[in-house]
Write a protein that holds these residues in place. Structure first.
Motif, PDB file in Angstrom:
ATOM      1  N   SER A  26     -62.305  21.679   3.691  1.00 22.52           N
ATOM      2  CA  SER A  26     -60.904  22.088   4.427  1.00 22.52           C
ATOM      3  C   SER A  26     -61.102  21.912   6.132  1.00 22.52           C
ATOM      4  O   SER A  26     -62.047  21.453   6.401  1.00 22.52           O
ATOM      5  CB  SER A  26     -61.008  23.665   4.007  1.00 22.52           C
ATOM      6  OG  SER A  26     -59.514  24.217   4.603  1.00 22.52           O
ATOM      7  N   GLY A  27     -59.977  22.148   6.684  1.00 23.31           N
ATOM      8  CA  GLY A  27     -60.101  22.420   8.178  1.00 23.31           C
ATOM      9  C   GLY A  27     -60.013  20.631   8.838  1.00 23.31           C
ATOM     10  O   GLY A  27     -59.627  20.031   8.078  1.00 23.31           O
ATOM     11  N   SER A  28     -60.474  20.742   9.763  1.00 23.44           N
ATOM     12  CA  SER A  28     -60.446  19.302  10.640  1.00 23.44           C
ATOM     13  C   SER A  28     -60.958  18.135   9.904  1.00 23.44           C
ATOM     14  O   SER A  28     -60.269  16.896   9.996  1.00 23.44           O
ATOM     15  CB  SER A  28     -61.063  19.656  12.064  1.00 23.44           C
ATOM     16  OG  SER A  28     -62.417  19.587  11.985  1.00 23.44           O
ATOM     17  N   ARG A  29     -61.919  18.382   9.219  1.00 23.21           N
ATOM     18  CA  ARG A  29     -62.360  17.252   8.396  1.00 23.21           C
ATOM     19  C   ARG A  29     -61.337  16.632   7.247  1.00 23.21           C
ATOM     20  O   ARG A  29     -61.240  15.443   7.159  1.00 23.21           O
ATOM     21  CB  ARG A  29     -63.868  17.174   7.780  1.00 23.21           C
ATOM     22  CG  ARG A  29     -64.869  17.501   8.837  1.00 23.21           C
ATOM     23  CD  ARG A  29     -66.346  17.588   8.312  1.00 23.21           C
ATOM     24  NE  ARG A  29     -67.355  17.984   9.195  1.00 23.21           N
ATOM     25  CZ  ARG A  29     -68.005  17.004   9.845  1.00 23.21           C
ATOM     26  NH1 ARG A  29     -67.357  15.678   9.492  1.00 23.21           N
ATOM     27  NH2 ARG A  29     -68.744  17.392  10.776  1.00 23.21           N
ATOM     28  N   ALA A  30     -61.033  17.534   6.669  1.00 23.33           N
ATOM     29  CA  ALA A  30     -59.877  17.142   5.781  1.00 23.33           C
ATOM     30  C   ALA A  30     -58.611  16.749   6.169  1.00 23.33           C
ATOM     31  O   ALA A  30     -57.900  15.952   5.557  1.00 23.33           O
ATOM     32  CB  ALA A  30     -59.573  18.426   4.676  1.00 23.33           C
ATOM     33  N   TRP A  31     -58.338  17.380   7.437  1.00 19.32           N
ATOM     34  CA  TRP A  31     -57.024  16.800   8.101  1.00 19.32           C
ATOM     35  C   TRP A  31     -57.184  15.564   8.782  1.00 19.32           C
ATOM     36  O   TRP A  31     -56.075  14.778   8.923  1.00 19.32           O
ATOM     37  CB  TRP A  31     -56.839  18.079   9.007  1.00 19.32           C
ATOM     38  CG  TRP A  31     -56.456  19.363   8.710  1.00 19.32           C
ATOM     39  CD1 TRP A  31     -56.148  19.713   7.165  1.00 19.32           C
ATOM     40  CD2 TRP A  31     -56.550  20.616   9.361  1.00 19.32           C
ATOM     41  NE1 TRP A  31     -55.837  20.874   7.232  1.00 19.32           N
ATOM     42  CE2 TRP A  31     -56.288  21.597   8.410  1.00 19.32           C
ATOM     43  CE3 TRP A  31     -57.110  20.663  10.917  1.00 19.32           C
ATOM     44  CZ2 TRP A  31     -56.169  23.119   8.715  1.00 19.32           C
ATOM     45  CZ3 TRP A  31     -56.857  22.356  11.116  1.00 19.32           C
ATOM     46  CH2 TRP A  31     -56.630  23.240  10.046  1.00 19.32           C
ATOM     47  N   GLY A  32     -58.334  15.168   9.136  1.00 23.01           N
ATOM     48  CA  GLY A  32     -58.725  13.759   9.805  1.00 23.01           C
ATOM     49  C   GLY A  32     -58.673  13.648  11.139  1.00 23.01           C
ATOM     50  O   GLY A  32     -58.668  12.366  11.746  1.00 23.01           O
ATOM     51  N   PHE A  33     -59.049  14.822  11.730  1.00 22.21           N
ATOM     52  CA  PHE A  33     -59.463  14.878  13.081  1.00 22.21           C
ATOM     53  C   PHE A  33     -60.474  15.442  13.429  1.00 22.21           C
ATOM     54  O   PHE A  33     -60.597  16.380  14.576  1.00 22.21           O
ATOM     55  CB  PHE A  33     -58.062  15.234  14.126  1.00 22.21           C
ATOM     56  CG  PHE A  33     -57.476  16.355  13.578  1.00 22.21           C
ATOM     57  CD1 PHE A  33     -57.969  17.612  14.028  1.00 22.21           C
ATOM     58  CD2 PHE A  33     -56.425  16.677  12.991  1.00 22.21           C
ATOM     59  CE1 PHE A  33     -57.371  18.892  13.694  1.00 22.21           C
ATOM     60  CE2 PHE A  33     -55.454  17.550  12.503  1.00 22.21           C
ATOM     61  CZ  PHE A  33     -56.169  18.744  13.050  1.00 22.21           C
ATOM     62  N   ALA A  34     -61.685  15.397  12.617  1.00 19.90           N
ATOM     63  CA  ALA A  34     -62.881  15.837  12.987  1.00 19.90           C
ATOM     64  C   ALA A  34     -63.490  15.249  14.190  1.00 19.90           C
ATOM     65  O   ALA A  34     -63.346  14.016  14.340  1.00 19.90           O
ATOM     66  CB  ALA A  34     -63.786  16.069  11.983  1.00 19.90           C
ATOM     67  N   SER A  38     -68.095  18.860  14.522  1.00 21.24           N
ATOM     68  CA  SER A  38     -67.154  19.699  13.365  1.00 21.24           C
ATOM     69  C   SER A  38     -68.015  20.531  12.376  1.00 21.24           C
ATOM     70  O   SER A  38     -69.084  19.743  11.825  1.00 21.24           O
ATOM     71  CB  SER A  38     -66.078  19.068  13.064  1.00 21.24           C
ATOM     72  OG  SER A  38     -65.079  18.690  13.951  1.00 21.24           O
ATOM     73  N   ASP A  39     -67.717  21.642  12.115  1.00 19.11           N
ATOM     74  CA  ASP A  39     -68.475  22.341  11.011  1.00 19.11           C
ATOM     75  C   ASP A  39     -67.983  21.407   9.839  1.00 19.11           C
ATOM     76  O   ASP A  39     -66.987  21.127   9.728  1.00 19.11           O
ATOM     77  CB  ASP A  39     -68.100  23.784  11.054  1.00 19.11           C
ATOM     78  CG  ASP A  39     -68.944  24.541  12.236  1.00 19.11           C
ATOM     79  OD1 ASP A  39     -69.803  24.050  12.932  1.00 19.11           O
ATOM     80  OD2 ASP A  39     -68.583  25.754  12.319  1.00 19.11           O
ATOM     81  N   TRP A  40     -68.756  22.117   8.753  1.00 22.32           N
ATOM     82  CA  TRP A  40     -68.152  21.519   7.331  1.00 22.32           C
ATOM     83  C   TRP A  40     -67.784  22.760   6.657  1.00 22.32           C
ATOM     84  O   TRP A  40     -68.318  23.827   6.308  1.00 22.32           O
ATOM     85  CB  TRP A  40     -69.346  21.180   6.541  1.00 22.32           C
ATOM     86  CG  TRP A  40     -69.937  19.830   7.150  1.00 22.32           C
ATOM     87  CD1 TRP A  40     -71.173  19.976   8.050  1.00 22.32           C
ATOM     88  CD2 TRP A  40     -69.720  18.562   6.844  1.00 22.32           C
ATOM     89  NE1 TRP A  40     -71.535  18.555   8.352  1.00 22.32           N
ATOM     90  CE2 TRP A  40     -70.818  17.700   7.793  1.00 22.32           C
ATOM     91  CE3 TRP A  40     -69.086  17.897   5.923  1.00 22.32           C
ATOM     92  CZ2 TRP A  40     -70.504  16.374   7.696  1.00 22.32           C
ATOM     93  CZ3 TRP A  40     -69.239  16.521   5.889  1.00 22.32           C
ATOM     94  CH2 TRP A  40     -69.786  15.572   6.781  1.00 22.32           C
ATOM     95  N   ASP A  41     -66.417  22.908   6.594  1.00 19.31           N
ATOM     96  CA  ASP A  41     -65.590  23.925   6.051  1.00 19.31           C
ATOM     97  C   ASP A  41     -65.431  23.946   4.524  1.00 19.31           C
ATOM     98  O   ASP A  41     -64.456  23.253   4.292  1.00 19.31           O
ATOM     99  CB  ASP A  41     -64.307  24.215   6.811  1.00 19.31           C
ATOM    100  CG  ASP A  41     -64.578  24.471   8.217  1.00 19.31           C
ATOM    101  OD1 ASP A  41     -65.251  25.384   8.601  1.00 19.31           O
ATOM    102  OD2 ASP A  41     -63.775  23.955   9.066  1.00 19.31           O
TER     103      ASP A  41
END
Length: 259
Positions: A26-34, A38-41
């Motif tokens: 979830s969060g920035s990694r899933a959104w595509g702007f990590a 960035s943490d792994w949410d």
């Protein structure tokens, strides 16, 4: 990191005597702007053994744990997840659409995807994203010097609102899909792409002078969406029966007991 995350999920199953049905980023990694740091949410849905539900006292229906290796684990028990799904909870709907899936066991999540249209509420989701956009815009982006990364946290919910307004469906999780569908102005797209490239390359986006083009776009869209949201129809109570059936079917499928 995927292997490490899956090992942690297996540990949780043993530690809590549960079965994880679905686990995603979830969060920035899933959104595509990590960024590179960035943490792994990691977010997951789990189910207890049937006897856990056969008691008169309610018990904790979620788990949260932050590990030293930047893995942020948070999970919802299935009944909690279903209650939130019934309310068209945007976070729950985003999980079902995450592009990074660590585990998907049994059929519960696929059944939920099939029910998304039935339970989706434009009002609930648009208000959620609009609130997120306003909070980031007003708290971070009105000064002369602004934290550049906060533009993404205002742009994504604004574009999600526009997607919902235009299509009457849940907005996609990935930021680039929102850009492709909702940003048609070439200059605006170029400005956003430039920031996205910098962030994805690992550059630490600190405070810089406010970007007029992005500022004007956010100012106009937020004002428009605030007015638009006032005219959305009220929420309608959702039918719980299909979700009750899904819950019982999942207990049977996972633990082999007839409910």
């Amino acid at each position: 990191m995927t292997t490490e995350i899956q090992q942690e999920l297996s540990r949780l199953e043993t530690q809590h005597n549960i079965q994880i049905l679905y686990a995603v980023e979830s969060g920035s990694r899933a959104w595509g702007f990590a960024s590179v740091n960035s943490d792994w949410d990691v977010r997951y849905i789990y189910v207890h053994r049937p006897e856990w539900y056969l008691q008169i006292d309610d018990k904790k229906d979620n788990h949260e744990e932050i590990l030293p290796n930047d893995i942020d684990l948070a999970g919802w028990e299935l009944r909690k997840a279903l209650r939130l799904f019934r309310k068209s909870n945007p976070s729950m709907l985003e999980w079902l659409d995450s592009p990074i899936v660590y585990q998907e066991n049994f059929t519960a999540t696929e059944k939920l995807r099939e029910l998304k249209k039935q339970y989706f509420s434009p009002r609930s989701c648009l208000h959620h994203y609009l609130s997120m956009a306003v909070q980031n815009y007003e708290n971070y982006l009105l000064k002369d010097m602004v934290p550049m990364k906060k533009y993404f946290y205002a742009l994504r919910p604004v574009l999600a609102c526009d997607w919902i307004r235009v299509t009457d469906t849940m907005a996609p999780t990935e930021f680039v899909k929102l850009l492709d569908s909702q940003v048609t102005d070439a200059s605006l797209r170029s400005e956003i792409d430039s920031l996205l490239i910098r962030k994805s390359a690992g550059e630490e986006l600190s405070e810089e002078p406010r970007i007029p083009l992005l500022h004007d776009f956010l100012t106009e869209r937020i004002a428009f969406l605030k007015e638009y949201a006032k005219g959305l129809p009220p929420l309608v109570a959702a039918d719980t029966a299909p979700l009750n059936a899904l819950f019982r079917e999942t207990l049977t499928e996972v633990w082999g007991v007839k409910i």
